[in-house]
Enzyme design. Structure first.
Site, PDB file in Angstrom:
ATOM      1  N   CYS A  94       0.660  -1.303  -0.125  1.00  0.00           N
ATOM      2  CA  CYS A  94       0.416  -0.286   0.158  1.00  0.00           C
ATOM      3  C   CYS A  94       0.820   1.136   0.299  1.00  0.00           C
ATOM      4  O   CYS A  94       0.335   2.555   0.138  1.00  0.00           O
ATOM      5  CB  CYS A  94      -1.349   0.486   1.082  1.00  0.00           C
ATOM      6  SG  CYS A  94      -1.994  -1.327   1.313  1.00  0.00           S
ATOM      7  N   ASN A 112     -10.695   0.618   0.606  1.00  0.00           N
ATOM      8  CA  ASN A 112      -8.786   0.366   1.210  1.00  0.00           C
ATOM      9  C   ASN A 112      -8.889  -0.108  -0.569  1.00  0.00           C
ATOM     10  O   ASN A 112      -8.740  -1.736  -1.051  1.00  0.00           O
ATOM     11  CB  ASN A 112      -8.289   0.088   2.058  1.00  0.00           C
ATOM     12  CG  ASN A 112      -6.849  -0.745   1.980  1.00  0.00           C
ATOM     13  OD1 ASN A 112      -6.037  -0.160   0.744  1.00  0.00           O
ATOM     14  ND2 ASN A 112      -6.802  -1.036   2.915  1.00  0.00           N
ATOM     15  N   HIS A 116      -2.904   6.902   3.452  1.00  0.00           N
ATOM     16  CA  HIS A 116      -3.620   5.288   2.350  1.00  0.00           C
ATOM     17  C   HIS A 116      -4.487   5.400   3.257  1.00  0.00           C
ATOM     18  O   HIS A 116      -4.678   5.848   4.472  1.00  0.00           O
ATOM     19  CB  HIS A 116      -2.596   4.762   2.517  1.00  0.00           C
ATOM     20  CG  HIS A 116      -3.333   3.241   2.999  1.00  0.00           C
ATOM     21  ND1 HIS A 116      -3.738   3.019   1.123  1.00  0.00           N
ATOM     22  CD2 HIS A 116      -3.067   2.312   3.246  1.00  0.00           C
ATOM     23  CE1 HIS A 116      -4.223   1.461   1.474  1.00  0.00           C
ATOM     24  NE2 HIS A 116      -3.919   1.242   2.530  1.00  0.00           N
TER      25      HIS A 116
END
Length: 330
Positions: free
Chosen positions: A112, A287, A257
């Site tokens: 990520c 996400n 993020h």
């Protein structure tokens, strides 16, 4: 130190929008449970879209936004944890699709934090005289590796892609990155194993990276990853700001993020910054791993709230465990 300029941004989201309520058909969960614990209301799930095709669409939009011809790209960096193929690379497939025939191609897997790593790699190549424009493409199809029997993880993830065109500039820039490989077992997904006819010994899974439930889907120790994230994200921003000679208070925007709204809230509190400075898209995107930051950047860039000369921090963390933060002038 040579800085960067974001010339243009683009993103792509699949048409299929899946709300929290849709998960109640096969999981013991609820919209309230998901929303209050994660901040997620809905996410986009790919149907016919592939990782590379989403990346190509985001890339084309970024090129258009930058008023940049594909042939002007010298380097194409692609980030993903969900490639469609072992080989060829996503970057090569995207390059061929968009016609960036002069671009060298590199894939990165930093989970990520991948986009932030790619942004700094772009800057380092741009410091050389033979690279003038870099295209970063971050694309993820996490629905393909999510465990839809695990209510604590599958509700988190969505699909999508983000991209940006970057060039060198005499501008503010600083970067911080790191990793803790001792936490590799906290979040992982194994490739499908194909045994050769020459293998004699029985297969014994790696006990360090062995999913306690099943193989080939994502496993995450949510509590420990949360603890790592709430420490790593503010630390990377603080370190990057220190290198830039700034205090975090001088930042106009932070694009984190998009993993969990509670993680962002804790990180912002540790930085002493109001939540109004954090740009969030998690409520409608979920996400999307390495794609989350460039997708949010594209959203912010076209919101009318981001202006040239403002100072941005981008920060991510992910499996590995990896983390990275960058501070730059938009």
């Amino acid at each position: 130190m040579i800085g960067i300029r974001i010339c243009g941004t683009g993103s792509y989201l699949p048409d299929n929008v899946v709300t929290n309520e849709a998960f109640t058909a096969f999981l013991d969960t609820s919209d309230e449970w998901i929303r209050t614990r994660t901040g997620i209301v809905s996410r986009h799930i790919a149907d016919s879209d592939t990782t590379w095709s989403m990346g190509a669409k985001a890339a084309q939009r970024a090129l258009t936004d930058a008023n940049c011809a594909p042939e002007e790209i010298d380097l194409l960096l692609a980030t993903s944890v969900t490639p469609d193929y072992y080989t060829p690379s996503i970057s090569c497939v995207v390059q061929g699709e968009i016609g960036a025939k002069n671009a060298a191609c590199i894939d990165l897997n930093c989970a990520c934090a991948g986009f932030v790593y790619a942004l700094d790699m772009a800057r380092r190549y741009l410091a050389c005289d033979d690279v003038n424009k870099v295209l970063i493409v971050s694309s993820e199809r996490l629905s393909g590796i999510s465990d839809y029997e695990d209510r604590s993880t599958c509700v988190l993830f969505g699909d999508g892609a983000g991209a940006c065109v970057v060039e060198a500039a005499d501008a503010l820039y600083a970067f911080d990155m790191g990793a803790d490989g001792t936490g590799a077992h906290l979040m992982f997904g194994r490739h499908v194993l194909h045994r050769s006819p020459f293998s004699k010994a029985p297969f014994v899974p790696n006990k360090i990276l062995e999913n306690p439930s099943k193989d080939h889907v994502l496993y995450m120790d949510g509590h420990k990853v949360y603890k790592f994230a709430t420490q790593a994200m503010p630390l990377s921003v603080e370190n990057a700001c220190k290198k830039a000679g700034l205090s975090p208070e001088a930042l106009d925007w932070i694009i984190p993020h998009q993993a969990n709204v509670r993680i962002v809230q804790t990180a912002m509190k540790r930085l002493g910054l109001p939540m109004e400075k954090a740009w969030l898209s998690i409520d409608h995107c979920g996400n999307t791993s390495s794609a989350s930051i460039p997708m949010a950047l594209d959203e912010l860039a076209h919101s009318g709230k981001l202006h040239r000369g403002q100072t941005i921090a981008v920060t991510g963390f992910g499996a590995g465990l990896t983390y990275a933060g960058a501070v730059f002038a938009y």
